[in-house]
Design a protein around this motif. Structure first.
Motif, PDB file in Angstrom:
ATOM      1  N   PRO A   1      -4.298  -1.702  -2.967  1.00 22.84           N
ATOM      2  CA  PRO A   1      -2.919  -1.202  -4.061  1.00 22.84           C
ATOM      3  C   PRO A   1      -2.981  -0.519  -5.378  1.00 22.84           C
ATOM      4  O   PRO A   1      -3.647  -1.431  -5.944  1.00 22.84           O
TER       5      PRO A   1
ATOM      6  N   SER B   1      -5.888   0.726   1.035  1.00 24.75           N
ATOM      7  CA  SER B   1      -6.135   0.008   1.324  1.00 24.75           C
ATOM      8  C   SER B   1      -6.429  -0.742   0.035  1.00 24.75           C
ATOM      9  O   SER B   1      -6.147  -2.084   0.025  1.00 24.75           O
TER      10      SER B   1
ATOM     11  N   GLY C   1       0.743  -0.959  -0.272  1.00 20.63           N
ATOM     12  CA  GLY C   1      -0.276  -0.029  -0.234  1.00 20.63           C
ATOM     13  C   GLY C   1       0.985   0.643  -0.328  1.00 20.63           C
ATOM     14  O   GLY C   1       0.452   2.357   0.135  1.00 20.63           O
TER      15      GLY C   1
END
Length: 824
Positions: free
Chosen positions: A170, A168, A139
């Motif tokens: 990526p 959250s 992330g």
């Protein structure tokens, strides 16, 4: 033997099945991840030049400094650099000297990601100054500045600029560009799992801040690429950003430098109107507006990659940015898009590849530095290269590329007289590699010439029938059945082309071979023969006939190859027919071997009990089970027949070795007895190999030792010598006879860390009525350079068969490893 020189003759490897894994540099070398190694191949030679060991996890992405995009800024550079990121979050920097052809690892980036690196992208401001960024599944997006040395071996400076948290979901795609205001500001675009393109702006010293989001895609964004700044009417500069997504579409965004800073108060406004007109933002003293330039629709599946054609150097010292985009999709096509001259509408002008169901498509597409070649890498680890050979109009033709397995290679075997090398892998394919005179005509280069078996299970073992007659092999996979295959007529003729070009001698083709090739049934694991007379017949189907499409599509067309084949030919037109199945084992096959006369095949399977750990003997030809040898209590890991075929050696996970005597009573009758069984090592025994000149053999184990043994009067075994402890587990052995009179040999030792060593063995004798070997003196002849070795455990070693047994001035060793690479 005191020493010897070792040269690399051939590397076969497939590309890791992951997006962003391939990079085509300004050096005209292509880098890709092959398991834990970074492999480098030269498109002109269609050969892999070297592999770079160092990563401890699978290589996910590579990026050249400079890439093809910035070739115009490094025309005279003799040092090029390569970034590689792996599944552990580590990024390494490599240096290559084009004048010396030498590679070295220069540094490992200290600020590592907590999880795997998914993408690396960068921008070069000059031949020595660059900024690059990396994304990860942790992330975060990290940004660095790097100052490269002017000369080889000079000092380089790496500065960590910033780490951006993306939440959250990526990011999996990155692109960097210099804003067209000549003030040194950088724009960073990132896209990923939230279906949006996020734009950040910053300086070369860091301090990136978020400027806007671009919405439009309805699925994950897989690729982003900026053009270089483009001048419009010699007044206004603008950037073009191209994005691709799993929604099968490509979007083209235009970033224009406004002449005034008006409407700056609207830069934070979020609403429908702002996206119709385009978001406006301020970076430094300049104002920019972004708008959707075009929506490109044409692919029928996920579009994994888009890339601008590399700029061309202009006579004034600058560059010319061609208006041309390459896209690659899972529909197994690559397309080149260009704007129409009159209307400016972006159109698909070139399509290469094939729309078919035979395999999943392309994971990425890349331009060559000159814009006259395009490369794709596919789901099966394969490469596909096209070159524009047209003069007055575009004519894209497929080119030869290196090939290999894309998963661990579990076993290899040489054909009689070493005409070709057979390998099997966990990628569920069997492949044949052979020498072929290169198109330059100066030397033989190795190529994959056939893919005899495409299976539905991971392969563990293979053996070629060494006796006379047509070429046959037996393969064992994660199933309880061993399968027998026989070479079809198309392969024999192809082999003749390759062998004749290398040695000038053709192989005799049996006149009774009536099978031209094989077809794979869509819902089965067996490969059905295509007969010569059936292939020649052209029958017309009547309207009443029902066509079973599942059985007939795709239809293989076996042909005789007069030059090394490309991937499309290998995948379907070089299959061998399956002739027998060998039933009997209770678990998955693990090891196979054949005697030197080609009359017996021994097989073993994974086992936890003595009853399952039996070794089965099969009669070649009738394929009847003629023996079940019991001795071990766990999996038999390797078996070998002595060179006179009187003894069978087996080693096992139970730390024991066993020697059986094998006698032939008749055509289909044999007798066998257990000569000796002994606990030979303190850990699992992985490998064994016989001395070609006698009844001495070597065993290698996880306990890091190699031991040399002798069979005394075919009734007992004796420990002769123990080599000094190796640095890690011994996983592969192969003994080559050098001098029969003095019983000298060369033992190749493969280790779990991928390294290979050669040990010279010289027999010592005692005079006691008859001459017997009392021991061996051993010395290290060569330790292979790590750049010539595997990046993971060596699975098998095998010396190339030669008719001239005593001529050892030039000998060849093949090795395969868990890093996907069959070496030679």
């Amino acid at each position: 033997m005191s020493s010897c020189e070792v040269e690399r003759a051939f590397i076969g490897a497939g590309c890791n099945r992951i997006v962003n894994n391939v990079s085509w540099g300004a050096s005209n070398f292509i880098a890709f991840g092959a398991h834990n190694a970074v492999a480098i191949f030269c498109p002109q030679k269609a050969q892999i030049l070297t592999t770079l060991p160092g990563h401890k996890a699978a290589v996910n992405c590579t990026y050249w400094l400079p890439t093809s995009k910035f070739a115009f800024r490094a025309q005279h550079s003799r040092q090029h650099y390569l970034l590689s990121g792996d599944a552990d979050g580590i990024i390494m920097l490599w240096e290559v000297s084009l004048t010396e052809g030498k590679w070295r690892q220069v540094l490992t980036v200290s600020q590592r990601h907590k999880k795997g690196v998914t993408c690396i992208s960068g921008i070069m401001f000059s031949a020595t100054e660059a900024v690059f960024a990396s994304t990860s599944s942790d992330g975060t997006v990290k940004v660095w500045e790097i100052i490269l040395p002017v000369t080889a071996g000079g000092e380089r400076k790496l500065s960590y600029l910033e780490s951006l948290s993306v939440g959250s979901k990526p990011m999996v795609a990155l692109a960097l560009a210099e804003l067209p205001d000549n003030t040194g500001h950088i724009v960073l675009a990132m896209g990923g799992l939230d279906n949006k393109i996020h734009l950040y702006c910053g300086e070369r010293t860091g301090k990136f801040f978020r400027i806007c989001e671009l919405k439009g895609h309805s699925d994950w964004i897989r690729s982003l690429d900026f053009s270089l700044p483009i001048s419009q009417n010699e007044a206004t500069d603008f950037l073009l950003l191209v994005s691709s997504s799993q929604d099968k579409s490509i979007r083209l965004w235009k970033m224009v430098l406004c002449e005034t800073s008006c409407n700056s108060e609207r830069k934070d406004v979020i609403g429908l109107a702002s996206y119709i007109e385009g978001p406006i933002f301020i970076c430094g003293l300049s104002t920019y507006q972004i708008s959707l330039e075009s929506l490109l629709i044409g692919h029928e599946d996920w579009v994994y990659s888009v890339q601008w054609q590399p700029p061309l150097a202009s006579e004034r010292g600058g560059y010319i940015q061609p208006q041309s985009i390459l896209s690659a999709s899972m529909d197994k096509t690559m397309m080149i898009w260009k704007p129409e001259r009159t209307s400016g509408i972006w159109m698909n002008v070139v399509t290469v590849g094939e729309l078919s169901h035979c395999a999943l498509g392309f994971y990425g597409g890349h331009w060559g530095p000159n814009g006259d070649a395009i490369l794709a890498h596919g789901y099966g680890g394969s490469f596909h290269l096209w070159k524009n050979v047209g003069i007055h109009s575009e004519n894209w033709q497929p080119q030869k590329v290196p090939s290999g397995h894309y998963a661990a290679v579990s076993d290899i075997a040489w054909a009689r007289s070493g005409k070709f090398l057979l390998s099997v892998s966990h990628d569920q394919t069997t492949r044949i590699f052979a020498p072929w005179l290169s198109h330059m005509g100066d030397r033989c280069s190795w190529h994959e010439i056939a893919r005899p078996q495409v299976h539905g299970h991971d392969f563990n073992c293979v053996t070629l029938i060494q006796g006379k007659g047509n070429h046959r092999f037996v393969s064992g996979a994660d199933e309880k059945v061993a399968r027998v295959f026989e070479a079809p007529l198309s392969f024999l003729k192809t082999l003749n082309c390759a062998v004749a070009q290398e040695s000038g001698i053709q192989e005799d083709i049996q006149s009774d071979v009536q099978i031209l090739g094989a077809n794979m049934s869509a819902l089965g694991l067996s490969q059905k023969p295509i007969y010569v007379h059936a292939a020649q017949e052209t029958t017309e189907r009547t309207g009443s006939e029902v066509v079973d499409t599942l059985e007939t599509v795709p239809e293989a067309v076996p042909v005789t190859l007069t030059e090394p084949p490309i991937e499309e030919q290998l995948a379907w037109h070089t299959l061998w027919p399956e002739t027998h199945k060998l039933y009997g084992h209770g678990n998955e096959l693990f090891s196979l071997c054949c005697d030197h006369e080609g009359k017996l095949v021994a097989s073993s399977c994974k086992a936890q009990t003595a009853s399952v750990a039996e070794i089965w003997l099969w009669q070649v030809g009738s394929w009847k089970a003629v023996g079940r040898l019991q001795s071990h209590s766990l999996t038999v890991t390797q078996m070998k027949f002595s060179h006179d075929d009187c003894l069978l050696l087996s080693v096992s996970r139970d730390r024991n070795l066993s020697v059986f005597s094998v006698k032939r009573k008749g055509v289909e009758e044999i007798s066998y007895d257990l000569v000796a069984r002994q606990e030979a090592h303190k850990r699992i025994i992985w490998a064994c190999s016989w001395n070609p000149f006698g009844h001495e053999f070597a065993t290698g184990s996880r306990d890091k030792f190699v031991k040399l043994w002798s069979v005394e009067n075919k009734s007992s075994i004796k420990l002769l010598s123990t080599l000094p402890a190796f640095q890690c587990s011994v996983t592969a052995l192969s003994w080559l006879g050098v001098n029969r009179q003095t019983n000298e040999g060369l033992l190749a030792v493969g280790l779990e860390n991928g390294l290979i060593e050669l040990w010279g063995l010289s027999a010592t004798r005692t005079e006691d009525g008859c001459i017997a070997v009392s021991g061996f003196s051993a010395n290290v002849v060569a330790r292979f350079d790590p750049f010539m070795c595997h990046a993971s455990a060596v699975q098998r070693l095998a010396w190339r068969n030669s008719k001239k047994e005593e001529d050892c001035q030039y000998i060849q060793l093949a090795s395969c490893g868990a890093d996907n690479l069959p070496w030679h």
